[in-house]
Design a protein around this motif. Sequence first.
Motif, mmCIF file in Angstrom:
data_model
loop_
_atom_site.group_PDB
_atom_site.id
_atom_site.type_symbol
_atom_site.label_atom_id
_atom_site.label_comp_id
_atom_site.label_asym_id
_atom_site.label_seq_id
_atom_site.Cartn_x
_atom_site.Cartn_y
_atom_site.Cartn_z
ATOM 1 N N SER A 518 45.550 49.616 39.395
ATOM 2 C CA SER A 518 45.795 48.260 39.881
ATOM 3 C C SER A 518 46.166 47.325 38.737
ATOM 4 O O SER A 518 45.950 47.625 37.561
ATOM 5 C CB SER A 518 44.567 47.695 40.605
ATOM 6 N N PHE A 519 46.745 46.199 39.126
ATOM 7 C CA PHE A 519 46.952 45.049 38.245
ATOM 8 C C PHE A 519 46.169 43.936 38.924
ATOM 9 O O PHE A 519 46.649 43.278 39.833
ATOM 10 C CB PHE A 519 48.446 44.715 38.156
ATOM 11 N N ALA A 520 44.911 43.772 38.505
ATOM 12 C CA ALA A 520 43.918 43.073 39.322
ATOM 13 C C ALA A 520 43.935 41.569 39.191
ATOM 14 O O ALA A 520 43.041 40.894 39.705
ATOM 15 C CB ALA A 520 42.515 43.596 38.979
ATOM 16 N N PRO A 527 53.717 36.404 39.480
ATOM 17 C CA PRO A 527 52.717 36.669 40.530
ATOM 18 C C PRO A 527 52.962 37.968 41.295
ATOM 19 O O PRO A 527 52.015 38.575 41.794
ATOM 20 C CB PRO A 527 52.848 35.453 41.457
ATOM 21 N N ASP A 528 54.225 38.412 41.356
ATOM 22 C CA ASP A 528 54.523 39.627 42.128
ATOM 23 C C ASP A 528 54.051 40.905 41.437
ATOM 24 O O ASP A 528 54.079 41.982 42.035
ATOM 25 C CB ASP A 528 56.027 39.728 42.392
ATOM 26 N N VAL A 529 53.652 40.794 40.187
ATOM 27 C CA VAL A 529 53.180 41.977 39.456
ATOM 28 C C VAL A 529 51.799 42.409 39.953
ATOM 29 O O VAL A 529 51.415 43.570 39.837
ATOM 30 C CB VAL A 529 53.151 41.686 37.938
ATOM 31 N N ALA A 530 51.036 41.476 40.510
ATOM 32 C CA ALA A 530 49.681 41.807 40.983
ATOM 33 C C ALA A 530 49.722 42.969 41.971
ATOM 34 O O ALA A 530 50.587 43.024 42.854
ATOM 35 C CB ALA A 530 49.050 40.580 41.632
ATOM 36 N N TRP A 531 48.749 43.885 41.813
ATOM 37 C CA TRP A 531 48.727 45.115 42.626
ATOM 38 C C TRP A 531 47.282 45.504 42.840
ATOM 39 O O TRP A 531 46.598 45.923 41.896
ATOM 40 C CB TRP A 531 49.504 46.210 41.897
ATOM 41 N N ASN A 538 42.144 42.821 47.599
ATOM 42 C CA ASN A 538 42.159 41.536 46.910
ATOM 43 C C ASN A 538 42.460 41.708 45.426
ATOM 44 O O ASN A 538 42.160 42.740 44.834
ATOM 45 C CB ASN A 538 40.803 40.839 47.056
ATOM 46 N N VAL A 539 43.035 40.668 44.849
ATOM 47 C CA VAL A 539 43.165 40.566 43.398
ATOM 48 C C VAL A 539 42.556 39.236 42.983
ATOM 49 O O VAL A 539 42.236 38.383 43.816
ATOM 50 C CB VAL A 539 44.641 40.654 42.939
ATOM 51 N N TYR A 540 42.392 39.050 41.685
ATOM 52 C CA TYR A 540 41.752 37.848 41.161
ATOM 53 C C TYR A 540 42.794 36.799 40.781
ATOM 54 O O TYR A 540 43.935 37.124 40.470
ATOM 55 C CB TYR A 540 40.901 38.190 39.937
#
Length: 837
Positions: A518-520, A527-531, A538-540
């Motif tokens: 993940s990219f937490a 913002p689209d990098v979050a995974w 959920n991510v932080y």
Amino acid sequence: GGGGILKNDLTEVEIEPAKPVNVPKLYSKLKLNKMGSTEHLGMMVDAGRHYFTIPWLEALLEYMAGLGYNWLHLRLSDDQAFAFKSASHPEMAVPAPFYDQVYTADELKGLVAFAKKLGITIVPEINVPGHAASWHHIPGLIMPCPRFICTYGYAIPLNIESPKLLPLLKDILQEIKSIFGPAYLHLGGDELEQAELCYQELEKDLPDYAVFETSLDGLVKELGFQNVIRWERSSNENSTLAEVKRAGEITQYWVKSIGDYPELPPNAFSSASLYMDVNKDENGYKIYSEVRKTTQKKPQGIVVGTFELGTEWWMDRNVFGRMIAVSMGLMDKTYDDEAKFLEEYQKQCTTLLGEGSDLCHRRGQPMQPFSHWRGDQWDKRFTHWKIQVCTRLTDALEARTMRTVNPLSDGFNTRQAEEIALARKIFIKRLQKRQSKKMPTELFVMNKFGKLKANKDAYFYPPRANRNSLFQHQVGHTGVTVDLSRYFFPMERLHELVERLSHLGFNTLHLRLVDDFSFAIKTKSHPDVAWASKQGGNVYTYSGFRELVAYGHELSVEIVPEINMVSRAGGWFAAGFVAPCPNHICEQGFGIPLNLTNVPLMAVVSNVLEELRLTFNSPFLHFGYDERVESLPCLQEADINVDFNEVEKKATALLAVLDIPTSLVLRWQTSEDETGTRRRAGAITHYQWTNPPKDAPKPFFVSTDLRFDRQNENAYEIYQNARAYVEHDKVLGVLAGTLEMSPQAWNGRNVEGKLIAIAIGLSSMKTLDEEKFKKVYAKTCSDLNIQGDIAKLFGKARWSEDRWQEELKNERGRRSNLTCARMTGQSQTRKMKDEVL
């Protein structure tokens, strides 16, 4: 055996040749005044996975005889090899991987005669009806479930409904009897529950194993075998399999710690707690103690397990030295004091092996730490075994493809170039608004206990003194690692953890944010990098972390972020930077590198690092793993050539641009050979596989003996492990490790109770004996008003080791399957080879 290239369709894997190790010679014999009713003391040799030459086995028999052993359990078949060349079915012979030899009947008869002169019985094992991938040369004997075979690579089931099976077994066992005699036969029989996964793939119900076992029982009786041994059933067999009456009246126990068993049947054999491949870093006294506990159960025999160990690993795991401790466990003299036992062990070992023996100096401990051996050598060899079984039995039909994304990695198109440029402008303005911070000349200073800590002038917000903690820690930076890349911990839970850390005197919370899964964190610049770690998870957010950082600052706890970029970096998938190796991703499920040749990568990384720098209050940055060998299969599949040292050089330059000194950057200790020139962006090694050397030249962090995903000692043992680190001159940080542990696992592994033990161990208190420590531990629980069973558990886990390993195995499988499904577009299908069907 020789080396070579093992082909797995699209991926080539280099195989290291085996390095034979000689059996030590004895200068005298052990005077074994045996106690109790244990009739047999034995060793198990795994010829179903490795080839042992006849001279080596003869030398082992002589060594065994000198130590009072009278039993050799010789496993001749497993998934990897069928190590016996039958006269009636020579096609069954399958050499172990990396070797080209099997045993002939004459060789085995000679070995039996040699052993008999020494008073040693050799018991052959032919493993049925599982662990049978090596039976593939007879068409129709292997269940045709290619996905199971290539995913797991072991415990492959026989087709017990094949009309060929029982006649074949009769022929094979008749020859086994003519070689070894009718007194004893081992028929394996463990891990049968694995067959369920195979039959699920085939969409079939399990066959009637009771019918097969009844037929097998009739067969061995017809052949005249007097005693038939079977492995204890696995603890997670379902009720249907567990109730099947098996051929063989004698059980050999192995699944649990010996203390977890009630009284054993009078004719039982036991290998429980005596598996040399998994007896971690225990010394001779621990081995001796397990043997003493076993004798209280009054088994017929005690057999030391060396599963999966070739000759070179017998030395690495110090099997020869540990055999002495096992023999001493059967003596009529009892040692309740560890120091006295080790003194006697040293004396006995030196008499047996000579003054200069390295084995004796280890006092029963392995020649290299378990974590390094298991995490490096064993894992690689097991991967080779799995690939070999897969390619031997199946053919690939189609390859996987990577899923398409709309990534930042597709070159600098106009929109992406504008986005990155705008992000840089925003950061420049924020940097100008922030008070200019010049790093001090001396990044580390001494605290009042003479230990290193970061200079307060290296912080953007100087840390507060903790006036509310129960303990003052001697080490400069202490705390715990939390794996947010694999599991989502609610912010309330993290706030509670910060408060508890503060009360116990800890000052560091290390958060892993990016790894393979993940990219937490959702960045403002990208913002689209979050995974998230799971689909729809959920991510932080940075606002959430700023609140946590502010709370930590008030309580004197700094937050250290970790971001993996060079290796184990599959979490960057949504950015499009992951190396395109779909087969590696789906077969391994981890060890996913980035395409480090991608031009926009460093620009995006710089934005992410700058946001981390502006958000977190610690001068430290954790740059994660540097596992290059692990990354190579993926990079080879993707046809990407990477100069890792050049990448690290660029990363170092990037850190300099961002005013992040590499002297404040942590990197995990690599499990790979670090000889030669290995450049790394980050000067602080975070030890996790082995303990740092006493003369470590640079400041370091360490978690090795405090990794709660691996260790399950009681509170006093944990206290001693922590206390030992205080003695190091260059210790900068000590962090409890909880990698791969979910919030539920924190509770099951009793992390809260273990942290109390570490806090006491790192404190300024004088060193405590166990009784005084217990009082301090109990008082701490009381002072913190801790509810529930933490004080009673005394650092021990709530979950059994079996449950934890099962949870870990299931979670790794789930995570691996999810990663494959999210990153790749289609399942790789394989078919059974025509000649196997």
